[in-house]
Structures are given as C-alpha cells and as structure tokens.
Scaffold this active site. Structure first.
Site, PDB file in Angstrom:
ATOM      1  N   GLU A 108      -2.610 -20.199  11.480  1.00 19.13           N
ATOM      2  CA  GLU A 108      -2.730 -20.847  10.001  1.00 19.13           C
ATOM      3  C   GLU A 108      -3.853 -21.705  10.062  1.00 19.13           C
ATOM      4  O   GLU A 108      -4.059 -22.459  11.012  1.00 19.13           O
ATOM      5  CB  GLU A 108      -1.522 -21.568   9.754  1.00 19.13           C
TER       6      GLU A 108
ATOM      7  N   GLU B 277       5.378 -23.846  13.750  1.00 17.85           N
ATOM      8  CA  GLU B 277       5.176 -25.330  13.885  1.00 17.85           C
ATOM      9  C   GLU B 277       6.157 -26.096  14.651  1.00 17.85           C
ATOM     10  O   GLU B 277       6.767 -27.155  13.980  1.00 17.85           O
ATOM     11  CB  GLU B 277       4.725 -25.846  12.665  1.00 17.85           C
TER      12      GLU B 277
END
Length: 505
Positions: free
Chosen positions: A315, A195
């Site tokens: 995810e 991320e």
C-alpha cells in the site's frame, strides 16, 4: 491502511478482459507477460512458473472487508468494465482486501446494481462473487493477492486475533481460502494480516504479540494446504524504539527472519504513505525529499537490497493535494524505479487505491467511478510491469538495422467498454522499426458524433470528427519492438472503432 476510510468510509482490482463479445484491449495480448502459472521467489526476485522475473504492479480494490462484503463500486459499474479499465491502464495485479466475515456461511453482498450491470452476480454469496472476479482475472492473465484486511467488517485490528476472531479462526479461514483456490494460479498469494501495529512486536518471543512467530504459524498452515502460494508478511509499527507506519517496519527481519517450511515462498511487505494520511518526522526534515531513500532503506528497502527476500510495497497512496505529497510520490517512484540497477530484480507494489472513496487518499478513479485521475496514474507509469504501458522490450537498437533506421510505428484502437451513453477505448502504439521512438502521434476520424471526455497517458486535440493524440512526457520513448498505450473516454457510445494512423519521430 490506517486511515479514516479504510476503516470507516464504507459506502453504500488487476484482471481484465474485454466485455463479453469483445476480444480487444490495448493490453489483451500481454497476459503471458504478467507471468504464467504460480509464482515463487529466488533471493530478492519473484519468478513465474518458467523461471522468468516478474513484477507485481497493481492496485488495491477494497470493499470485501467492509459491511457490504463485496468490492466497492459495483453500485456504479459492471465489475467486468471496472476490471477492463484496470488492465487498459497497465496494472497486472489486484490486492483484494477481505474480512473473515465473508467466510461465514451465507454472507451476502450488498450495494450491487443488477439493473443491466453485474447481472451474473445476482443471488451469489460474497465468496461466490469473489470467485467470479478471480475467474475473470484468470481469463485475462492477471493475478490476485488476497489480503486479510480485517478480522470482521467493524474495523482493522492491531493484532492478528481479537476476542471474537481468535487465532484458530484466522488460520482456519486462511487455509479455507488456500484450499478454495488451490490449482488456480490466478491467486498467487495471501497477505496474512493487514498492518500489524503496537502492541504487535517482531522477534520479542511473546507468542501473544510476536507477529513474526504468528506469521510463521499461519504461513506454514497455508502452505500445508497449498504449497504453491506466496506468503506475504507485512512489517509492524515499532522495532527497537523506531516507530513507523502501521505494517511498514521491517527492521526486525535482519535479526529475526520469518522461516517457512516450504522454501521460496516468502515475500515481505511494507506500507508507506504521505501527509494526507498522517505526519511523520521525515516530512519535516530540512532535506526532504532527499532524505527519503535513506528512510525507506532503513525501514524496508534493505531487505531487497541485501538480497534477503522480495519486497512488496502493498500500500502507498496520497490525495496529491499538498505539494509535499507530490514530492513524496515523485521521490518514491524514483526509489522504486532505481532498482533497475539490480538488473531484472525489482520492488513490487500495489497502489492504494483503485477506489475513489478512500477518505484520506482518494484513488486512481475519480468520484464518478469512471474518470481516471491521470496525475496519479501518470506517476505510476514508469514502474508498471514490463510488457505493459511503455514497459515493453524489444531488439537491441544497436543491432542490425539499429540506430540508423527510420522510426516507424503502428497503432491499434479497441473499445474496452460501451454502455450506450458513453464508452472507453484503448490505443496501443507499437514500435515496428529498428530504432527507438522519441515520440509518437496517433490520428483518426470518427464516423459518428463521438466526443472525447477524458484521455490518460496522452494529450489530444479534437476538431469535428478528427482527433490527434500525442504521447505524454513519460511514454514517448519506446524501444524497438516495444509498445506504449493510452486510454480515453468519450460520448456517446455505440460507434464503430475508427481506423488509426501512427506517426513516429
């Protein structure tokens, strides 16, 4: 993920093999279908060592990135039974988050129950425990993607480096892991950094912020050690004024693709979440959820649809509590599944998370670390890998003995784990006829006092020792030669596997 837990909810993934001494699981015979050997890319496809298309369809099992330096839940269960259950549900890959802390010499795991569980992990370092998990995955024919989730256990970082973990350490540790598992195709790839977010940019040319350039440096370093690995590169948060999920914005790929020295190793990765994680403008659009395919196309789906490279949704998750989240997950599964229009090509995915202790999403398991959240798992059923839950393929029903044939099926019951007070079992239904099944029913009678406490991917009735299990809505249709599976939990343990009968329609 950027939720409260992934960063802070640390309490004190797909690989499965039956417990020692058991050679059975509803999926024990499909290891080869997970894709043998190392994997590589071709356009938007991921192919196995034999050149056959494969699909990453798995779960995130977090914990190595936290302050206990090991996968969570080992305080409650043996890691083998955990893995056993993952495979029984049809997951073929684990994304395994870690922090650079586990590569420090002598880092030891915490919160592992060694009292009758995980006895073979006693005294091992965190890396040695990871070795055991990788080894168990390999025996089962399942795969692992290592995910550099945090620079240290304190939390995630926007950039791939921090004051205490410079870029040189990040790259050295990536190379160390690549070397550690070189020659072991259970570990198919490394997700370079989890991320990236503002101030990280894509294609801006500033070497201190340009994630695309950093990914090239790190990816090439990894491939210099092990050129067989897949290099997973996540997106950023913002590109040309368009803001999205952390790691979820791949808009820059069109103009600034990642360029690796070894061809056919690059996989782009995105993250996507529901309102239980955070609000986004698209959730408030009057046309929601019909607007979502265009949103996904714009941020990351186009990379796949334009045949630039494979796309892996590393995810995605939700508590499924708000109705808007249920609509979101339904729309997302439909979007991921729609790639059947591209033939053997497919989006790839790992659900967040296996763990129940993810604060803003929960997990596939409920809080007892045993019971399956059948609603979440049921949504995912339609996109699991071919060869797993209802994903099998067989003879063309229009061929010899096709549509006019009599439906027929067999069922195989196998105990996957037994801890005395209870047990888990899997039942595999196989279409042995020449015509597709529309539905199926499995019946059996136990010789002891076993009672079902939960069942997933089927519904059941029990009267005394007699049990009848009927397919769920999503797995009743089984092609000729294909299979579907369901699992159950019961109490007490110690009973013998019953004889089962399958009736087809």
């Amino acid at each position: 993920m950027f939720r409260t837990l992934r960063r802070a909810l640390c309490v004190a993934a797909a690989l499965l093999l039956p417990l020692a001494g058991t050679q059975s699981s509803a999926h024990a015979d499909v290891g080869a279908q997970a894709g043998a050997g190392y994997w590589h890319t071709s356009g938007r496809q991921i192919l196995d060592a034999a050149g056959q298309p494969v699909r990453i369809a798995g779960v995130n099992w977090f914990g190595f990135e936290t302050d206990i330096h090991v996968a969570h839940g080992l305080w409650a269960r043996d890691y083998k039974s955990m893995i056993d259950q993952m495979k029984s549900l049809g997951y073929n890959t684990i994304r395994m988050p870690y922090s650079d802390d586990i590569l420090k010499p002598g880092t030891m795991p915490g919160s592992i129950n060694h009292d009758g569980k995980n006895t073979d992990l006693r005294g091992l370092t965190s890396l040695q425990v990871l070795d055991r998990i990788v080894a168990y995955a390999g025996q089962a024919g399942l795969k692992i993607v290592l995910d550099r989730h945090r620079p240290d256990a304190a939390g995630q970082s926007a950039l791939w480096y921090t004051a205490s973990v410079p870029e040189s350490t990040w790259i050295a540790n990536l190379k160390s892991l690549a070397a550690r598992y070189k020659g072991n195709p259970t570990v198919i790839g490394i997700d370079l950094h989890n991320e990236p977010r503002d101030p990280a940019c894509w294609g801006c040319g500033d070497t201190a912020r340009d994630w695309r350039l950093a990914a090239q440096r790190a990816g090439n370093a990894v491939l210099s050690v092990n050129p067989e690995l897949l290099i997973m590169v996540e997106g950023v948060q913002s590109y040309n004024g368009a803001n999205g999920w952390w790691g979820g914005n791949l808009m820059g790929v069109a103009q600034h693709p990642v360029q690796l020295d070894v061809p056919d190793r690059l996989v782009y990765s995105a993250h996507d979440y529901a309102t239980s994680v955070a609000q986004q403008p698209w959730f408030g659009d009057p046309s929601f959820p019909a607007n979502m395919p265009e949103v996904w196309d714009r941020y990351w789906g186009y990379v796949f649809k334009q045949n630039i490279a494979p796309v892996w949704l590393g995810e995605f998750g939700t508590t499924l509590q708000p109705a808007v989240d249920q609509k979101w997950l339904s729309a997302l599964v439909t979007y991921l599944r729609s790639t059947s229009a591209y033939g053997a090509d497919s989006f790839h995915w790992t659900f967040w998370s296996w763990n129940p202790n993810s604060g803003d999403t929960g997990g596939i398991l409920k809080d007892d670390w045993q019971t399956v959240d059948t609603a979440k798992d049921g949504y995912l059923e339609a996109i699991k890998a071919p060869g797993f839950e209802g994903g099998g393929s067989g003879p063309d029903p229009g061929g010899p003995g096709g549509p006019g044939g009599t439906p027929a099926c067999t069922a195989a019951y196998a105990v996957s784990s037994d801890w005395g007070g209870g047990f888990n079992a899997e039942v595999k239904v196989t279409n042995t006829g020449s015509t597709p099944l529309k539905s199926w029913k499995v019946t059996w009678a136990w010789s002891g006092a076993q009672k079902i406490t939960s069942m997933w991917n089927a519904s059941y009735t029990q009267s005394g020792t007699s049990v009848t299990a009927v397919n769920a809505a999503h797995n009743g249709s089984v092609p000729a030669g294909g299979s579907a599976s369901f699992g159950l939990g019961g109490t007490p343990g110690g009973g013998a596997a019953p004889s089962v009968t399958c009736t087809a329609a």
